[in-house]
Write an enzyme that holds these catalytic residues in place. Structure first.
Site, short mmCIF file in Angstrom:
data_model
loop_
_atom_site.label_atom_id
_atom_site.label_comp_id
_atom_site.label_asym_id
_atom_site.label_seq_id
_atom_site.Cartn_x
_atom_site.Cartn_y
_atom_site.Cartn_z
N PRO A 1 8.86 -1.09 46.48
CA PRO A 1 7.40 -1.24 46.50
C PRO A 1 6.84 -1.18 47.91
CG PRO A 1 8.47 -3.32 45.90
CD PRO A 1 9.54 -2.28 45.95
N ASP A 14 -2.29 21.34 36.53
CA ASP A 14 -2.18 19.91 36.27
C ASP A 14 -3.06 19.10 37.22
OD1 ASP A 14 -0.41 19.84 34.21
OD2 ASP A 14 1.37 19.65 35.48
N GLU A 20 16.24 -9.47 44.37
CA GLU A 20 15.16 -9.62 45.36
C GLU A 20 15.04 -8.38 46.22
OE1 GLU A 20 12.59 -11.65 46.19
OE2 GLU A 20 13.11 -12.30 44.17
N ARG A 64 9.72 19.05 36.83
CA ARG A 64 8.76 19.94 36.17
C ARG A 64 8.08 20.90 37.15
NH1 ARG A 64 3.71 18.70 35.66
NH2 ARG A 64 3.47 19.18 33.45
C1 SAM Z 1 12.04 -7.19 42.15
S1 SAM Z 1 12.06 -5.73 43.12
C2 SAM Z 1 12.22 -6.36 44.74
C3 SAM Z 1 10.92 -6.47 45.46
C4 SAM Z 1 11.07 -7.03 46.86
N1 SAM Z 1 11.39 -8.44 46.82
C5 SAM Z 1 9.77 -6.82 47.63
O1 SAM Z 1 8.91 -7.70 47.57
O2 SAM Z 1 9.61 -5.75 48.26
C6 SAM Z 1 13.64 -5.07 42.78
C7 SAM Z 1 13.76 -3.57 42.98
O3 SAM Z 1 12.88 -2.90 42.09
C8 SAM Z 1 12.49 -1.67 42.66
N2 SAM Z 1 11.03 -1.60 42.61
C9 SAM Z 1 10.18 -2.60 42.23
N3 SAM Z 1 8.92 -2.21 42.30
C10 SAM Z 1 8.91 -0.92 42.71
C11 SAM Z 1 7.89 0.02 42.99
N4 SAM Z 1 6.59 -0.27 42.85
N5 SAM Z 1 8.26 1.26 43.40
C12 SAM Z 1 9.57 1.57 43.56
N6 SAM Z 1 10.57 0.70 43.33
C13 SAM Z 1 10.26 -0.53 42.91
C14 SAM Z 1 13.07 -1.60 44.06
O4 SAM Z 1 14.21 -0.78 44.03
C15 SAM Z 1 13.40 -3.05 44.35
O5 SAM Z 1 14.46 -3.17 45.27
#
Ligand code: SAM
Length: 268
Positions: A114, A194, A141, A179
């Site tokens: 994220p 698109d 985490e 795609r």
């Molecule tokens: C619970 S999340 C960890 C978030 C982390 N503690 C933070 O606050 O940045 C677990 C995993 O989900 C994935 N993930 C969660 N949200 C995501 C998003 N919006 N985009 C891409 N990957 C995501 C990532 O690979 C991340 O390491």
């Protein structure tokens, strides 16, 4: 194009990869998706892939060593590519696994997080130019920071929200990129109009019946006059973008006629 996915939950992938357009693209050899279980690259008795965070706090952190070893083995960064070490899922094992295009080339090693740059059509286009990309899915985490600092070459988020893992984001990238590749869509022009492809939202679609519950499809679409249909679609795309995503108009490539039409929308 080849996707190398690194995950602790390989079982998430088959149902989507074995469906519809993505399935056909794999069967036709247009894309190859290999799903690698990070746990297979552990060497301790309990196959530990996570541990408690240094400094305390809740949750677990993905350990660096199995992730480094998985990516380095498969991509051939420090070691030679070795097919026998990978354990692709049964459902993806049946596709002929080609020799990786070039283990030393600049293969994007993407961490789904994220905290990354927010995925969009431009990034999908950019990534579709690579013959091979690696996608690392986090869990818990998150990952040990040394993976981000010393292994990953790019970080991508699929939006400003937090999921439990990177598996869905990885599938989203695979789908959006696949795609765009030649011959993946039945209609070769399918992706051109698109939403986002041309910097605008797409025009509305209608199909049979011409009238449904008293709601008629626009006459112009049934007229057979392709010049008029093209003009109508362009104006619809402009109007939708103007109403729903005016921010996109600032970057879109617009003709003089488009600008005149938008001016009309503004003053109406
Ligand atoms: C619970 S999340 C960890 C978030 C982390 N503690 C933070 O606050 O940045 C677990 C995993 O989900 C994935 N993930 C969660 N949200 C995501 C998003 N919006 N985009 C891409 N990957 C995501 C990532 O690979 C991340 O390491």
């Amino acid at each position: 194009m080849q996707f190398e996915v690194f995950t602790l939950l390989p079982e998430v992938f088959p149902s989507y990869l074995d469906t519809s357009i993505i399935k056909r693209a794999r069967e036709r050899g247009l894309i190859h998706v290999r799903v690698h279980n990070i746990r297979d690259y552990t060497h301790d008795k309990h196959h530990m892939t996570d541990d408690t965070p240094y400094g305390g706090g809740g949750g677990m952190v993905m350990k660096p060593d199995p992730v480094f070893e998985a990516v380095e083995t498969v991509i051939g960064l420090n070691t030679h590519f070795n097919d026998s070490l990978e354990e692709p899922l049964d459902s993806v094992r049946d596709e002929a696994i080609p020799t990786p295009p070039n283990p030393d080339s600049n293969i994007p090693i993407i961490l789904l997080t994220p905290q990354g740059r927010v995925f969009n059509q431009t990034i999908a286009q950019e990534l579709s130019a690579h013959p091979r990309i690696a996608l690392i899915c986090g869990r818990y985490e998150g990952i040990d920071e040394r993976i981000r600092e010393h292994l990953v070459t790019d970080e991508i988020s699929i939006g400003d929200f937090v999921l439990t893992g990177g598996e869905l984001p990885a599938l989203i990238l695979i789908d959006a990129i696949a795609r765009l590749l030649p011959d993946v869509l039945g209609d070769p022009t399918g992706a051109q109009d698109d939403s986002h492809a041309m910097g605008l939202l797409e025009y509305p679609h209608y199909t049979r019946p011409p009238e449904f519950r008293g709601w008629k499809a626009p006459d112009i679409l049934l007229s057979g006059d392709h010049a008029k249909i093209d003009k109508w679609r362009r104006q619809q795309a402009l109007e939708r973008t103007f109403k729903k995503r005016p921010d996109m108009l600032e970057k879109a490539e617009l003709t003089k006629e488009d600008l005149k039409f938008i001016q009309k929308l503004k003053s109406s």
